[in-house]
Design a protein around this motif. Structure first.
Motif, PDB file in Angstrom:
ATOM      1  N   UNK A  44      -7.023  -4.674  -1.322  1.00  0.00           N
ATOM      2  CA  UNK A  44      -5.891  -4.343  -2.186  1.00  0.00           C
ATOM      3  C   UNK A  44      -6.186  -3.037  -2.919  1.00  0.00           C
ATOM      4  N   UNK A  45      -5.173  -2.440  -3.553  1.00  0.00           N
ATOM      5  CA  UNK A  45      -5.451  -1.256  -4.364  1.00  0.00           C
ATOM      6  C   UNK A  45      -6.539  -1.510  -5.409  1.00  0.00           C
ATOM      7  N   UNK A  46      -6.492  -2.669  -6.050  1.00  0.00           N
ATOM      8  CA  UNK A  46      -7.478  -2.990  -7.080  1.00  0.00           C
ATOM      9  C   UNK A  46      -8.880  -3.099  -6.485  1.00  0.00           C
ATOM     10  N   UNK A  47      -8.981  -3.739  -5.338  1.00  0.00           N
ATOM     11  CA  UNK A  47     -10.297  -3.881  -4.691  1.00  0.00           C
ATOM     12  C   UNK A  47     -10.823  -2.528  -4.222  1.00  0.00           C
ATOM     13  N   UNK A  48      -9.940  -1.662  -3.755  1.00  0.00           N
ATOM     14  CA  UNK A  48     -10.356  -0.330  -3.323  1.00  0.00           C
ATOM     15  C   UNK A  48     -10.857   0.483  -4.506  1.00  0.00           C
ATOM     16  N   UNK A  49     -10.157   0.403  -5.629  1.00  0.00           N
ATOM     17  CA  UNK A  49     -10.608   1.110  -6.836  1.00  0.00           C
ATOM     18  C   UNK A  49     -11.977   0.598  -7.270  1.00  0.00           C
ATOM     19  N   UNK A  50     -12.216  -0.694  -7.143  1.00  0.00           N
ATOM     20  CA  UNK A  50     -13.533  -1.239  -7.483  1.00  0.00           C
ATOM     21  C   UNK A  50     -14.621  -0.636  -6.596  1.00  0.00           C
ATOM     22  N   UNK A  51     -14.319  -0.462  -5.289  1.00  0.00           N
ATOM     23  CA  UNK A  51     -15.276   0.202  -4.391  1.00  0.00           C
ATOM     24  C   UNK A  51     -15.517   1.640  -4.837  1.00  0.00           C
ATOM     25  N   UNK A  52     -14.463   2.328  -5.227  1.00  0.00           N
ATOM     26  CA  UNK A  52     -14.596   3.708  -5.703  1.00  0.00           C
ATOM     27  C   UNK A  52     -15.435   3.774  -6.965  1.00  0.00           C
ATOM     28  N   UNK A  53     -15.216   2.832  -7.895  1.00  0.00           N
ATOM     29  CA  UNK A  53     -15.974   2.829  -9.142  1.00  0.00           C
ATOM     30  C   UNK A  53     -17.451   2.588  -8.886  1.00  0.00           C
ATOM     31  N   UNK A  54     -17.758   1.698  -7.953  1.00  0.00           N
ATOM     32  CA  UNK A  54     -19.173   1.445  -7.631  1.00  0.00           C
ATOM     33  C   UNK A  54     -19.842   2.695  -7.086  1.00  0.00           C
ATOM     34  N   UNK A  55     -19.072   3.506  -6.361  1.00  0.00           N
ATOM     35  CA  UNK A  55     -19.638   4.722  -5.760  1.00  0.00           C
ATOM     36  C   UNK A  55     -19.605   5.908  -6.711  1.00  0.00           C
ATOM     37  N   UNK A  56     -18.751   5.857  -7.740  1.00  0.00           N
ATOM     38  CA  UNK A  56     -18.583   6.999  -8.630  1.00  0.00           C
ATOM     39  C   UNK A  56     -17.561   7.997  -8.127  1.00  0.00           C
ATOM     40  N   UNK A  57     -16.633   7.547  -7.286  1.00  0.00           N
ATOM     41  CA  UNK A  57     -15.592   8.435  -6.761  1.00  0.00           C
ATOM     42  C   UNK A  57     -14.333   8.286  -7.607  1.00  0.00           C
ATOM     43  N   UNK A  58     -13.828   9.394  -8.084  1.00  0.00           N
ATOM     44  CA  UNK A  58     -12.662   9.364  -8.969  1.00  0.00           C
ATOM     45  C   UNK A  58     -11.352   9.346  -8.191  1.00  0.00           C
ATOM     46  N   UNK A  59     -11.236  10.175  -7.159  1.00  0.00           N
ATOM     47  CA  UNK A  59      -9.992  10.248  -6.393  1.00  0.00           C
ATOM     48  C   UNK A  59     -10.267  10.067  -4.908  1.00  0.00           C
ATOM     49  N   UNK A  60      -9.376   9.307  -4.259  1.00  0.00           N
ATOM     50  CA  UNK A  60      -9.452   9.073  -2.822  1.00  0.00           C
ATOM     51  C   UNK A  60      -8.187   9.636  -2.187  1.00  0.00           C
ATOM     52  N   UNK A  61      -8.357  10.581  -1.252  1.00  0.00           N
ATOM     53  CA  UNK A  61      -7.227  11.121  -0.496  1.00  0.00           C
ATOM     54  C   UNK A  61      -6.947  10.142   0.644  1.00  0.00           C
ATOM     55  N   UNK A  62      -5.898   9.344   0.504  1.00  0.00           N
ATOM     56  CA  UNK A  62      -5.616   8.252   1.434  1.00  0.00           C
ATOM     57  C   UNK A  62      -4.476   8.647   2.367  1.00  0.00           C
ATOM     58  N   UNK A  63      -4.734   8.560   3.663  1.00  0.00           N
ATOM     59  CA  UNK A  63      -3.743   9.001   4.644  1.00  0.00           C
ATOM     60  C   UNK A  63      -3.070   7.827   5.338  1.00  0.00           C
ATOM     61  N   UNK A 246     -20.248   4.026  -1.376  1.00  0.00           N
ATOM     62  CA  UNK A 246     -21.498   4.041  -2.152  1.00  0.00           C
ATOM     63  C   UNK A 246     -22.639   4.662  -1.360  1.00  0.00           C
ATOM     64  N   UNK A 247     -22.719   4.309  -0.080  1.00  0.00           N
ATOM     65  CA  UNK A 247     -23.799   4.857   0.746  1.00  0.00           C
ATOM     66  C   UNK A 247     -23.654   6.373   0.885  1.00  0.00           C
TER      67      UNK A 247
END
Length: 276
Positions: A44-63, A246-247
């Motif tokens: 979900x969007x929320x779960x994806x944001x959680x993955x981004x937060x764990x990695x330290x990524x602020x913005x994801x360009x999603x296609x 994260x990796x």
């Protein structure tokens, strides 16, 4: 701020859990990357944001993704993410190239109504190199809309012919015909990495993103380019969910990039190219 905080990932897709069904050619790529758990599991969007937060990524360009005869993920599906978290997701449009006029209208809608910031076409899905006539109206529209065109370069990880991913002659010819078009070439260009670097050096409007390759495996030629005369030309990308966010970010820390180069690679170049 840590090195990862504020990073912009220039190439990602929705983890929709439909890859095995809709892009069967890519299954082996997930298997080789050790990320098969996301082949059948949607996030979900929320779960994806959680993955981004764990990695330290602020913005994801999603296609979004479109291939001949069917959509893999639609622009409206991507817009559900960008609307839910407008400060975290940036939409990248896809179109059905088999319907040229409808494709132009859809691109206009994606940008002007959905707020998307780029167009992406993956040539191997269409078995058409970027200098094919069906692309050219889209290039003109991208210039009109002032958005970049994103595409894949290099060999195909999926079991499809790789010829469409050669930087020369294809992207070279496109850049000559459309010097106002910002072109972001994803996936490094391996095994034609030095050819890709040469094309990016030649054309002010061509950039490279590092998606689909863990930083530990970036070619030395690309690292040298990033650290020297190409530091304004290379953007960080993951190809999520094929690679773990994260990796990827952990391994960026192992590259030993100078602070100024790291800032451009992780953030500044993407902000400038995509006008974020």
């Amino acid at each position: 701020m840590t090195q990862a905080q504020g990073a912009i990932d220039a190439w990602a897709q929705l983890a929709a859990g439909r890859t095995r069904e809709l892009i069967p050619e890519a299954v082996r790529l997930f298997e080789k990357s050790g990320t098969t758990a996301l082949l059948d599991k949607g996030l979900s969007p929320e779960e994806t944001v959680a993955e981004m937060d764990r990695a330290g990524i602020h913005k994801l360009m999603v296609s979004a993704w479109c291939r001949p005869e069917r959509w893999v993920s639609t622009n409206d599906e991507v817009a559900e993410y960008t609307c839910a978290f407008p400060d975290r997701f940036v939409g990248v449009a896809a179109v059905d190239m088999s319907k040229p006029m409808a494709a132009l209208r859809e691109l206009d809608r994606a940008v002007n109504e959905l707020g998307f910031k780029a167009l992406r076409v993956v040539p191997w899905l269409w078995k058409l190199p970027p200098n094919h006539r069906l692309y050219y109206p889209l290039y003109a529209k991208c210039v009109e809309l002032d958005i970049p065109f994103c595409t894949q370069v290099g060999h195909t990880g999926p079991l499809m012919p790789s010829e469409t991913g050669r930087p020369v002659p294809y992207l070279d010819e496109v850049a000559l015909d459309f010097p106002e078009l910002r072109i972001v070439a994803g996936h490094i260009g391996h095994p034609w990495t030095e050819e890709m670097i040469g094309v990016a050096w030649k054309h002010d409007n061509i950039f490279i993103d590092t998606s689909a390759y863990l930083p530990r495996y970036y070619p030395q030629a690309l690292l040298q380019y990033m650290k020297t005369y190409g530091q304004d030309k290379v953007l960080f990308g993951s190809n999520f969910p094929q690679l773990s966010l994260s990796r990827c970010m952990e391994q960026v820390g192992e590259l030993g990039l100078p602070d100024e180069v790291r800032e451009k690679f992780l953030r500044a170049n993407a902000r400038r190219v995509f006008k974020l």
